[in-house]
Every structure is written in structure tokens, then in C-alpha cells.
Design a protein around this motif. Structure first.
Motif, PDB file in Angstrom:
ATOM      1  N   THR A 114     -23.670 -55.733   2.649  1.00 52.67           N
ATOM      2  CA  THR A 114     -24.929 -55.363   3.286  1.00 52.67           C
ATOM      3  C   THR A 114     -25.111 -55.868   4.708  1.00 52.67           C
ATOM      4  OG1 THR A 114     -26.006 -57.284   2.258  1.00 52.67           O
ATOM      5  CG2 THR A 114     -26.164 -55.183   1.078  1.00 52.67           C
ATOM      6  N   THR A 115     -24.540 -57.027   5.045  1.00 55.35           N
ATOM      7  CA  THR A 115     -24.854 -57.627   6.351  1.00 55.35           C
ATOM      8  C   THR A 115     -23.629 -58.092   7.135  1.00 55.35           C
ATOM      9  OG1 THR A 115     -25.132 -59.854   5.400  1.00 55.35           O
ATOM     10  CG2 THR A 115     -27.092 -58.436   5.483  1.00 55.35           C
ATOM     11  N   ASP A 116     -22.440 -57.874   6.642  1.00 63.80           N
ATOM     12  CA  ASP A 116     -21.243 -58.459   7.255  1.00 63.80           C
ATOM     13  C   ASP A 116     -20.596 -57.476   8.233  1.00 63.80           C
ATOM     14  OD1 ASP A 116     -18.571 -59.513   7.723  1.00 63.80           O
ATOM     15  OD2 ASP A 116     -18.942 -60.841   6.025  1.00 63.80           O
ATOM     16  N   ARG A 117     -20.680 -57.774   9.528  1.00 67.08           N
ATOM     17  CA  ARG A 117     -20.109 -56.892  10.553  1.00 67.08           C
ATOM     18  C   ARG A 117     -18.583 -56.965  10.585  1.00 67.08           C
ATOM     19  NH1 ARG A 117     -23.209 -54.578  14.547  1.00 67.08           N
ATOM     20  NH2 ARG A 117     -21.441 -54.708  15.994  1.00 67.08           N
ATOM     21  N   ILE A 118     -18.008 -58.067  10.135  1.00 67.40           N
ATOM     22  CA  ILE A 118     -16.554 -58.136  10.031  1.00 67.40           C
ATOM     23  C   ILE A 118     -16.066 -57.097   9.026  1.00 67.40           C
ATOM     24  CG2 ILE A 118     -14.608 -59.611   9.362  1.00 67.40           C
ATOM     25  CD1 ILE A 118     -16.298 -62.007  10.319  1.00 67.40           C
ATOM     26  N   VAL A 119     -16.769 -56.984   7.913  1.00 67.39           N
ATOM     27  CA  VAL A 119     -16.443 -55.961   6.922  1.00 67.39           C
ATOM     28  C   VAL A 119     -16.647 -54.575   7.505  1.00 67.39           C
ATOM     29  CG1 VAL A 119     -17.129 -54.995   4.692  1.00 67.39           C
ATOM     30  CG2 VAL A 119     -16.932 -57.467   4.978  1.00 67.39           C
ATOM     31  N   ALA A 120     -17.729 -54.379   8.260  1.00 58.46           N
ATOM     32  CA  ALA A 120     -17.987 -53.072   8.871  1.00 58.46           C
ATOM     33  C   ALA A 120     -16.818 -52.653   9.769  1.00 58.46           C
ATOM     34  CB  ALA A 120     -19.285 -53.114   9.665  1.00 58.46           C
ATOM     35  N   HIS A 121     -16.292 -53.600  10.528  1.00 60.28           N
ATOM     36  CA  HIS A 121     -15.152 -53.292  11.392  1.00 60.28           C
ATOM     37  C   HIS A 121     -13.938 -52.879  10.573  1.00 60.28           C
ATOM     38  CE1 HIS A 121     -11.672 -54.110  14.045  1.00 60.28           C
ATOM     39  NE2 HIS A 121     -12.487 -53.741  15.018  1.00 60.28           N
ATOM     40  N   GLU A 122     -13.708 -53.575   9.460  1.00 56.54           N
ATOM     41  CA  GLU A 122     -12.558 -53.235   8.623  1.00 56.54           C
ATOM     42  C   GLU A 122     -12.768 -51.904   7.907  1.00 56.54           C
ATOM     43  OE1 GLU A 122      -8.676 -53.720   7.628  1.00 56.54           O
ATOM     44  OE2 GLU A 122      -9.892 -54.804   9.108  1.00 56.54           O
ATOM     45  N   VAL A 123     -14.004 -51.567   7.573  1.00 58.87           N
ATOM     46  CA  VAL A 123     -14.286 -50.241   7.013  1.00 58.87           C
ATOM     47  C   VAL A 123     -13.930 -49.165   8.032  1.00 58.87           C
ATOM     48  CG1 VAL A 123     -16.134 -48.670   6.299  1.00 58.87           C
ATOM     49  CG2 VAL A 123     -16.050 -50.992   5.384  1.00 58.87           C
ATOM     50  N   ALA A 124     -14.314 -49.367   9.295  1.00 60.94           N
ATOM     51  CA  ALA A 124     -13.962 -48.409  10.341  1.00 60.94           C
ATOM     52  C   ALA A 124     -12.443 -48.259  10.462  1.00 60.94           C
ATOM     53  CB  ALA A 124     -14.578 -48.828  11.667  1.00 60.94           C
ATOM     54  N   ASN A 125     -11.716 -49.356  10.323  1.00 67.70           N
ATOM     55  CA  ASN A 125     -10.253 -49.280  10.337  1.00 67.70           C
ATOM     56  C   ASN A 125      -9.732 -48.463   9.162  1.00 67.70           C
ATOM     57  OD1 ASN A 125      -9.904 -50.793  12.657  1.00 67.70           O
ATOM     58  ND2 ASN A 125      -9.471 -52.710  11.585  1.00 67.70           N
ATOM     59  N   ALA A 126     -10.335 -48.637   7.996  1.00 68.87           N
ATOM     60  CA  ALA A 126      -9.890 -47.896   6.812  1.00 68.87           C
ATOM     61  C   ALA A 126     -10.156 -46.407   6.956  1.00 68.87           C
ATOM     62  CB  ALA A 126     -10.596 -48.440   5.571  1.00 68.87           C
ATOM     63  N   LEU A 127     -11.237 -46.060   7.638  1.00 70.43           N
ATOM     64  CA  LEU A 127     -11.566 -44.650   7.836  1.00 70.43           C
ATOM     65  C   LEU A 127     -10.656 -43.988   8.857  1.00 70.43           C
ATOM     66  CD1 LEU A 127     -15.467 -44.896   7.885  1.00 70.43           C
ATOM     67  CD2 LEU A 127     -14.044 -43.951   6.048  1.00 70.43           C
ATOM     68  N   ASP A 128     -10.160 -44.767   9.806  1.00 68.17           N
ATOM     69  CA  ASP A 128      -9.320 -44.211  10.880  1.00 68.17           C
ATOM     70  C   ASP A 128      -8.151 -45.146  11.136  1.00 68.17           C
ATOM     71  OD1 ASP A 128      -8.310 -42.759  12.973  1.00 68.17           O
ATOM     72  OD2 ASP A 128      -9.941 -43.243  14.377  1.00 68.17           O
ATOM     73  N   PRO A 129      -7.218 -45.232  10.181  1.00 66.93           N
ATOM     74  CA  PRO A 129      -6.130 -46.216  10.312  1.00 66.93           C
ATOM     75  C   PRO A 129      -5.229 -45.977  11.514  1.00 66.93           C
ATOM     76  CG  PRO A 129      -5.741 -44.704   8.469  1.00 66.93           C
ATOM     77  CD  PRO A 129      -7.140 -44.474   8.926  1.00 66.93           C
ATOM     78  N   ALA A 130      -5.159 -44.743  12.004  1.00 65.24           N
ATOM     79  CA  ALA A 130      -4.303 -44.466  13.158  1.00 65.24           C
ATOM     80  C   ALA A 130      -4.810 -45.150  14.420  1.00 65.24           C
ATOM     81  CB  ALA A 130      -4.214 -42.957  13.386  1.00 65.24           C
ATOM     82  N   HIS A 131      -6.098 -45.486  14.458  1.00 62.31           N
ATOM     83  CA  HIS A 131      -6.677 -46.146  15.624  1.00 62.31           C
ATOM     84  C   HIS A 131      -7.274 -47.504  15.261  1.00 62.31           C
ATOM     85  CE1 HIS A 131      -6.704 -41.784  16.639  1.00 62.31           C
ATOM     86  NE2 HIS A 131      -6.297 -42.243  17.813  1.00 62.31           N
ATOM     87  N   ALA A 132      -6.742 -48.131  14.227  1.00 58.08           N
ATOM     88  CA  ALA A 132      -7.259 -49.431  13.790  1.00 58.08           C
ATOM     89  C   ALA A 132      -6.999 -50.504  14.841  1.00 58.08           C
ATOM     90  CB  ALA A 132      -6.621 -49.828  12.468  1.00 58.08           C
ATOM     91  N   THR A 133      -7.926 -51.423  14.951  1.00 56.79           N
ATOM     92  CA  THR A 133      -7.780 -52.578  15.830  1.00 56.79           C
ATOM     93  C   THR A 133      -7.919 -53.846  14.996  1.00 56.79           C
ATOM     94  OG1 THR A 133     -10.149 -52.547  16.355  1.00 56.79           O
ATOM     95  CG2 THR A 133      -8.670 -51.347  17.839  1.00 56.79           C
ATOM     96  N   PRO A 134      -7.364 -54.967  15.444  1.00 55.14           N
ATOM     97  CA  PRO A 134      -7.389 -56.188  14.626  1.00 55.14           C
ATOM     98  C   PRO A 134      -8.806 -56.612  14.256  1.00 55.14           C
ATOM     99  CG  PRO A 134      -5.840 -56.418  16.438  1.00 55.14           C
ATOM    100  CD  PRO A 134      -6.597 -55.152  16.689  1.00 55.14           C
ATOM    101  N   THR A 135      -8.964 -56.996  13.004  1.00 52.74           N
ATOM    102  CA  THR A 135     -10.237 -57.526  12.531  1.00 52.74           C
ATOM    103  C   THR A 135     -10.110 -59.038  12.414  1.00 52.74           C
ATOM    104  OG1 THR A 135     -10.697 -55.508  11.258  1.00 52.74           O
ATOM    105  CG2 THR A 135     -11.932 -57.483  10.662  1.00 52.74           C
TER     106      THR A 135
END
Length: 294
Positions: free
Chosen positions: A266-287
Motif C-alpha cells: 500500500t505505501t512502499d515506493r520501492i515496491v512500486a518501482h519494482e512493479v514498474a520493472n516487472a511490467l516493462d522488463p525491457a526497460h527495467a532500472t535498478p531498484t
């Protein structure tokens, strides 16, 4: 002492939705029935049915709340985070019980899976796309969408499933499931809120789901878990086995992140960043820990 503390936190998290049920429908509540799938219209950019996916993000994202959650409160951080990055984002309410507002995901998981199926069809029709990406928290990232993928033909309509603290293989609830069985309370809790007991070790629903492989060919899976989870325990039960699976321990990304079961979804932006990586793995950046302020 740490074990006692974890058990008390788990008990509190379990009793909150049960208390809400007792206050709203009473112990003699009628048998639960499935409510139609739905989504609230919100003003922060998601659940916009005029949204058309872009070439950069060609699939809609469907957010699936956890047990005792709802389509808005669970996603006040993640939904705007993804919308800002160009995704068409949708969320649904599922697993409603008659007369119980706000606290959803409490009806039987099988019924809830049918609601998810209907909602995904609605989103695909509105966006003109063939597949969606699913992101869920707890029940909404584990048992419920996996039943949809495995038994309701959802794999043909889903590109990926990202589960945040997902209840993939059930939970001991920090030992409270054993206590519930010792007290003979499982059937009583199931009659009141089957979505809770469906996730408990030994449930008929869990046995059926885990009688088949964890994954379905053609779907990418990501699990993001925390070692401090006090609800879905042991936390390693959340991991999946199979091809196209990536299991992530949050503390491997940021060792000082203390998120537990609720805050990880619900509140973790680190997780949000990793979710974005999972949605677009070709453009993932380090979390890492700095992802919390990016």
C-alpha cells in the motif's frame, strides 16, 4: 518474544475484518453470495475507460486488492504512480459480502475469480487490447488470480501476474491457523468469511489450486515478498516455482526496508518501482533504497 509479537500483529489483522463483519451483518448473517464485479470511478487518473494503451505500454494494468481491502484504498500510491508513467490502470472491487461496505475480498475465492474474469473482459473490450497485466496484493496477487489463470481460461488474456506479498501457497497466519483448528473455529469463520479460510493451510480450495503447477505457460510471474510478513507465513510460501518466474525478496533490494504485509502493498515506493520493472522488463532500472524517493 519476537514470535509472540508477530502472532499478535497477525491476530489483529485477522480480527479487524472479522470485527467489521460482526458489527455490520451479525453472527447470524446470511450465507455469502457473489456480488457483480465493479470498479469505482476515481479522479486520480485510473479507471478511465477512455484510456488507450500506448506503443510504449501496450497493455492495460489491472490492480487486484487484498483481503479486506478495496479497489481504491489499496492503490492510493501504486495506481497514480503507474498512471504517471503512462499506463492505463484499472482496479476492481471483488469478494463483497452482503451489507459489508469497504471490506472486500471476503467471499469465496472461487466466486471472486469469476468477478476478476468478468472485469478483465470489460477492460480488454474498453481498451481494444488482447491481453492485460495483472498486479495484486495478498489474495489479489496470489490465490485468486492464479485460480483465474489455471481454471477459468485467464492465461489466454493475461501477459503477466505480479504478486505483492501473495498468498500463493496459503498461510499459517503466524501459527493462528493451528489455534483456530484447535478451537474448532475454522467452519464458523468459513461460514462468515470464506475468503479468509480459503487461504489457510489445509483448505479444500488451497488443495485444489496447488494440485496443478504454480504457473501457466505464456504468462510471466513476479513475486515481491518481505521477510517481515506476519500474515502470509512462512513468507517463503509466497514464492512460485516454474518457468518465467522471478521471486524477489524486498530486503535484497533494500536491506533497511521494514515493510510488513500491509505496507508492502500500500505505501512502499520501492515496491512500486519494482512493479514498474516487472511490467516493462525491457526497460527495467535498478531498484534500491533510493527508489523510495524517485
Amino acid at each position: 518474544m519476537p514470535r509472540i509479537g508477530r502472532a499478535l500483529r497477525a491476530l489483529r489483522s485477522l480480527l479487524l475484518p472479522v470485527l467489521a463483519l460482526l458489527l455490520t451483518v451479525g453472527v447470524a448473517a446470511p450465507a455469502a453470495t457473489a456480488a457483480p464485479a465493479g470498479a469505482r470511478v476515481v479522479t486520480s487518473g485510473w479507471n478511465d475507460y477512455s484510456c488507450k494503451p500506448s506503443a510504449a505500454h501496450p497493455r492495460p494494468v489491472v490492480l487486484i486488492h487484498g483481503t479486506a481491502g478495496n479497489s481504491v484504498d489499496n492503490w492510493l500510491l501504486l495506481a497514480p504512480y503507474l498512471v504517471k508513467r503512462g499506463y492505463c490502470v484499472f482496479s476492481l472491487d471483488y469478494g463483497q459480502l452482503p451489507g459489508v461496505p469497504f471490506f472486500h475480498g471476503l467471499n469465496s475465492i472461487e466466486n471472486s475469480s469469476h468477478q476478476l474474469s468478468d472485469f478483465v473482459d470489460k477492460v480488454l473490450a474498453a481498451t481494444g487490447t488482447e491481453k492485460a497485466d495483472l498486479v495484486g496484493h495478498s489474495q489479489g496477487g496470489g490465490l485468486m488470480p492464479r485460480y483465474y489463470l489455471n481454471f477459468l481460461g485467464g492465461a489466454a488474456k493475461v501477459n503477466s501476474l505480479t504478486g505483492i506479498a501473495p498468498s500463493n501457497h496459503g498461510t499459517s497466519l503466524s501459527g493462528l491457523v493451528n489455534l483456530m483448528d484447535l478451537l474448532g473455529a475454522r467452519n464458523a469463520v468459513h461460514d462468515l468469511a470464506p475468503g479468509l479460510t480459503d487461504q489457510a493451510f489445509g483448505s479444500p480450495f488451497l488443495k485444489r489450486l496447488n494440485s496443478v503447477p504454480d504457473t501457466v505457460p505464456g504468462v510471466r510471474y513476479t513475486t515481491i515478498v518481505t521477510r517481515y510478513d506476519e500474515i502470509v507465513t512462512p513468507y517463503r510460501q509466497q514464492y512460485l516455482s516454474g518457468p518465467d518466474v522471478r521471486n524477489i525478496l524486498l530486503q535484497d533490494l533494500c536491506a533497511v526496508d521494514l515493510s510488513e504485509h500491509v505496507t508492502i502493498g500500500t505505501t512502499d515506493r520501492i515496491v512500486a518501482h519494482e512493479v514498474a520493472n516487472a511490467l516493462d522488463p525491457a526497460h527495467a532500472t535498478p531498484t534500491n533504497c533510493l527508489s523510495a524517493v524517485r
